[in-house]
Structure formats: structure tokens, C-alpha cells
Design a protein around this motif. Sequence first.
Motif, PDB file in Angstrom:
ATOM      1  N   PRO A 222       0.933  -0.586   0.435  1.00 33.66           N
ATOM      2  CA  PRO A 222       0.109  -0.008   0.025  1.00 33.66           C
ATOM      3  C   PRO A 222       1.581   1.345  -0.126  1.00 33.66           C
ATOM      4  O   PRO A 222       2.132   1.152   0.275  1.00 33.66           O
ATOM      5  CB  PRO A 222      -1.044   0.411   0.759  1.00 33.66           C
ATOM      6  N   THR A 223       0.177   1.926  -0.326  1.00 31.26           N
ATOM      7  CA  THR A 223       1.015   3.053  -0.549  1.00 31.26           C
ATOM      8  C   THR A 223       1.789   3.998   0.766  1.00 31.26           C
ATOM      9  O   THR A 223       2.823   4.658   0.870  1.00 31.26           O
ATOM     10  CB  THR A 223       0.421   4.619  -1.109  1.00 31.26           C
ATOM     11  N   SER A 224       0.290   3.842   1.614  1.00 29.61           N
ATOM     12  CA  SER A 224       1.588   4.195   3.359  1.00 29.61           C
ATOM     13  C   SER A 224       2.529   2.919   3.658  1.00 29.61           C
ATOM     14  O   SER A 224       3.475   4.098   4.271  1.00 29.61           O
ATOM     15  CB  SER A 224       0.861   4.180   4.291  1.00 29.61           C
ATOM     16  N   ALA A 225       2.689   1.570   3.094  1.00 28.58           N
ATOM     17  CA  ALA A 225       3.650   1.590   3.291  1.00 28.58           C
ATOM     18  C   ALA A 225       5.289   1.539   2.488  1.00 28.58           C
ATOM     19  O   ALA A 225       6.582   1.760   2.756  1.00 28.58           O
ATOM     20  CB  ALA A 225       3.343  -0.195   3.326  1.00 28.58           C
ATOM     21  N   THR A 226       4.872   1.767   1.344  1.00 29.80           N
ATOM     22  CA  THR A 226       5.887   2.469   0.645  1.00 29.80           C
ATOM     23  C   THR A 226       6.289   3.878   1.206  1.00 29.80           C
ATOM     24  O   THR A 226       7.266   4.491   0.910  1.00 29.80           O
ATOM     25  CB  THR A 226       5.568   2.667  -0.906  1.00 29.80           C
ATOM     26  N   GLN A 227       5.705   5.074   1.429  1.00 31.83           N
ATOM     27  CA  GLN A 227       6.045   5.676   1.775  1.00 31.83           C
ATOM     28  C   GLN A 227       6.595   5.801   3.475  1.00 31.83           C
ATOM     29  O   GLN A 227       7.965   6.205   3.433  1.00 31.83           O
ATOM     30  CB  GLN A 227       5.069   7.054   2.284  1.00 31.83           C
ATOM     31  N   LEU A 228       6.379   4.525   4.295  1.00 33.50           N
ATOM     32  CA  LEU A 228       7.521   4.418   5.599  1.00 33.50           C
ATOM     33  C   LEU A 228       8.905   3.603   4.915  1.00 33.50           C
ATOM     34  O   LEU A 228       9.299   4.219   5.630  1.00 33.50           O
ATOM     35  CB  LEU A 228       6.509   3.169   6.421  1.00 33.50           C
ATOM     36  N   ALA A 229       8.946   3.158   3.688  1.00 35.17           N
ATOM     37  CA  ALA A 229       9.733   2.763   3.624  1.00 35.17           C
ATOM     38  C   ALA A 229      11.145   4.167   2.756  1.00 35.17           C
ATOM     39  O   ALA A 229      12.197   3.989   3.856  1.00 35.17           O
ATOM     40  CB  ALA A 229      10.064   1.239   2.526  1.00 35.17           C
ATOM     41  N   PRO A 258      12.674   9.710  -6.624  1.00 38.02           N
ATOM     42  CA  PRO A 258      11.422  10.419  -6.975  1.00 38.02           C
ATOM     43  C   PRO A 258      11.227   8.747  -7.713  1.00 38.02           C
ATOM     44  O   PRO A 258      11.820   8.877  -8.651  1.00 38.02           O
ATOM     45  CB  PRO A 258      11.327  11.534  -7.687  1.00 38.02           C
ATOM     46  N   ASP A 259      10.119   8.539  -7.105  1.00 38.96           N
ATOM     47  CA  ASP A 259       9.206   7.270  -7.652  1.00 38.96           C
ATOM     48  C   ASP A 259       9.640   5.756  -7.804  1.00 38.96           C
ATOM     49  O   ASP A 259       9.281   4.418  -8.029  1.00 38.96           O
ATOM     50  CB  ASP A 259       8.567   7.888  -9.168  1.00 38.96           C
ATOM     51  N   THR A 260      11.364   6.046  -7.066  1.00 39.26           N
ATOM     52  CA  THR A 260      11.811   4.706  -7.485  1.00 39.26           C
ATOM     53  C   THR A 260      11.574   3.650  -6.852  1.00 39.26           C
ATOM     54  O   THR A 260      10.669   2.367  -7.385  1.00 39.26           O
ATOM     55  CB  THR A 260      13.537   5.010  -7.146  1.00 39.26           C
ATOM     56  N   LEU A 261      11.307   3.536  -5.383  1.00 36.72           N
ATOM     57  CA  LEU A 261      10.900   2.742  -4.598  1.00 36.72           C
ATOM     58  C   LEU A 261       9.304   2.463  -5.056  1.00 36.72           C
ATOM     59  O   LEU A 261       8.660   0.783  -5.189  1.00 36.72           O
ATOM     60  CB  LEU A 261      10.081   3.331  -2.935  1.00 36.72           C
ATOM     61  N   THR A 262       8.312   2.675  -5.354  1.00 37.68           N
ATOM     62  CA  THR A 262       7.447   3.044  -5.794  1.00 37.68           C
ATOM     63  C   THR A 262       7.431   1.753  -6.917  1.00 37.68           C
ATOM     64  O   THR A 262       5.940   0.807  -6.973  1.00 37.68           O
ATOM     65  CB  THR A 262       6.333   4.264  -6.098  1.00 37.68           C
ATOM     66  N   HIS A 263       7.290   2.074  -8.211  1.00 36.64           N
ATOM     67  CA  HIS A 263       7.741   0.632  -8.576  1.00 36.64           C
ATOM     68  C   HIS A 263       8.972  -0.525  -8.661  1.00 36.64           C
ATOM     69  O   HIS A 263       9.101  -1.275  -9.621  1.00 36.64           O
ATOM     70  CB  HIS A 263       8.523   1.621 -10.659  1.00 36.64           C
ATOM     71  N   ARG A 264       9.683  -0.562  -7.035  1.00 34.92           N
ATOM     72  CA  ARG A 264       9.995  -1.811  -7.289  1.00 34.92           C
ATOM     73  C   ARG A 264       8.933  -3.054  -7.047  1.00 34.92           C
ATOM     74  O   ARG A 264       8.558  -3.178  -6.209  1.00 34.92           O
ATOM     75  CB  ARG A 264      11.298  -1.629  -5.881  1.00 34.92           C
ATOM     76  N   PRO A 265       9.204  -3.975  -8.199  1.00 32.63           N
ATOM     77  CA  PRO A 265       8.209  -5.056  -7.313  1.00 32.63           C
ATOM     78  C   PRO A 265       8.966  -5.872  -6.768  1.00 32.63           C
ATOM     79  O   PRO A 265       7.590  -6.990  -5.932  1.00 32.63           O
ATOM     80  CB  PRO A 265       7.967  -5.969  -8.946  1.00 32.63           C
ATOM     81  N   ASP A 266      10.162  -5.846  -5.955  1.00 33.78           N
ATOM     82  CA  ASP A 266      10.455  -6.994  -4.658  1.00 33.78           C
ATOM     83  C   ASP A 266      10.327  -5.972  -3.308  1.00 33.78           C
ATOM     84  O   ASP A 266      11.388  -6.656  -2.306  1.00 33.78           O
ATOM     85  CB  ASP A 266      11.679  -7.216  -4.894  1.00 33.78           C
ATOM     86  N   LEU A 267      10.249  -4.667  -3.526  1.00 33.27           N
ATOM     87  CA  LEU A 267       9.465  -4.231  -1.871  1.00 33.27           C
ATOM     88  C   LEU A 267       8.503  -4.195  -1.243  1.00 33.27           C
ATOM     89  O   LEU A 267       7.451  -4.916  -1.660  1.00 33.27           O
ATOM     90  CB  LEU A 267       9.555  -3.136  -2.653  1.00 33.27           C
TER      91      LEU A 267
END
Length: 281
Positions: A222-229, A258-267
Motif C-alpha cells: 500500500p502507498t503508506s507502506a511505500t512511504q514508510l519505506a 523520486p518514485d523509485t521505490l514505488t516501482h520496485r516489485p521486490d519491495l
Amino acid sequence: MSHDHHHQHGGHDHGDESALADLLDLDAQALPDHLPEVTALIRDHLDDRPVRRILDMGAGTGTGALALAERFPDAEVTAVDISDFMLTRLRDKARAHDVADRIHTRQADLDTAWPDLDPVDVAWASNSLHHTADPERTLADLFATIRPGGLLALAELISMPRFLSAAGELADLENRAHEILTAENAAHVPHVGADWSTLLTKAGFEIQTERHIHIALTSPLPTSATQLAHHTLQRIRTALSDRLSPQDAAALDTLLSPDTLTHRPDLTLRDERPVWIARRP
């Protein structure tokens, strides 16, 4: 949750406090089932005892205080923290959730003096006791503040959560960063990873249960978890700026663009959170 070296979620750098407050709030948003699970565990150990007064010790931005107020709608919550910045955010959130009449804040430095508090039925200390200079004394003060038969719910961290893939170069990078942080904690926050079961028993509590809650979220997060990361890795990058190798620093900079973590499928989001429920006899 607190993954910071400030006592009881506090500090004097408002910029840093703001970043930490965002991190605490994101943690609750990324894991919306965690606090309800813990407060349900508290309720299940109360043996139908009424809960009228609750203490949140080291309350931070109030994610725990709000969860407790929701779980126990007849109770008043006293939220104590050293940081006026955190308590201001907590009060704003309490108003937004229409529970400002039931959540009261107290600013106090537990390393200086224990505040004058009314007896409580439940005390909650989440990732705060390891920041105190003398956890044994703090636990003794908590014991004295809890009514006989009342509960202390203690949550403590083991380490910061992990976000990068469990194998490969990025996992190795994250492991190296955590090794440095562990060494720093040993020097500056020596009570991280303390033997809390022994300390609780020494203070007079009877441990009712110890539970290790394992968190494992996989992609897509979820977006919040990506932001937490992003916030957590940014704090690591800043805190270890002079201790990372040039290669590790560059790799983190790339991840934090910017946006790198958002597009990582292994996060992922992986963590272990121990909780103790202890009773004052």
C-alpha cells in the motif's frame, strides 16, 4: 513505534521531530491491523475488569492513545511524552477523532521525575522504555501507578523494519546498515533489546503473555507502506552519511530518488514486534 535515539520520542530539533512524527504516523497507517490486534490482546487479559483510566507512557503522536480510546470507549487516556511537539500533534489528532474530551496530555521527562498521576487500570508503553536512562526505576514507577489487578502492555522494538529484497545486493546493503545501527544502539541506547521479561518480573509484575507479532507484507505494498519505506531508508541514509561506503551511499541515493521505490516489485515490509502483557498482583 519509535526508531530514534531521542528519549521518550522527544528531542529539540523540530525539523527532526517532524520527520519522526511522520514516521510514527506512517507506521500506523501502513499496518492498520497491528494496534487493534494489540489492544484486543489487552482486552482479552482484563477478565471483564472495567477500564476507566489508561496511561500511555511515551505517547509520541498518539497512535496508541487513539487505539486505546477506541478499544475502551468508557476510559480516559493520559498521554505522557517529553516532546511538546509530539503532544501538540496528538491533541490535534484527538480533536479530529472527536475524543479530545477523553485524551489528556502531560509533558514530562521520566529521567527527571515521575509525574503525579492518578492510579490507572491499564498502562501502555510502546517503544519508549528503552529510551529511559533507568528502565528498572521506570517500571517500578509504572507498577506503583497501576491499580492492583491492572495491566501493563509493553511493546519494544528489536530493530528497524526491513524493506529491501531478502536476497541480493540490496539485502546485503540493508544488512550492513542495520549492523552499523545495532552497534550505535549498543553505545547510545543500551536498553534496546533488554531482557524485558526479567525486568518486568523484577519490578513485581506477573507476565500473562509474551507474543512476537511477525509482519510480512509483500508487493504490491500500500502507498503508506511505500512511504514508510522511503522515510525509514532516508533516516538511515542521513544518520549513517559518514559511515556508509561510497557504493552503499550511491545505492541508497538511487533508491530514494523520486518514485523509485514505488516501482520496485521486490519491495517488502518485514518486522518482528514483541509485546508483553503483565499484571500487577
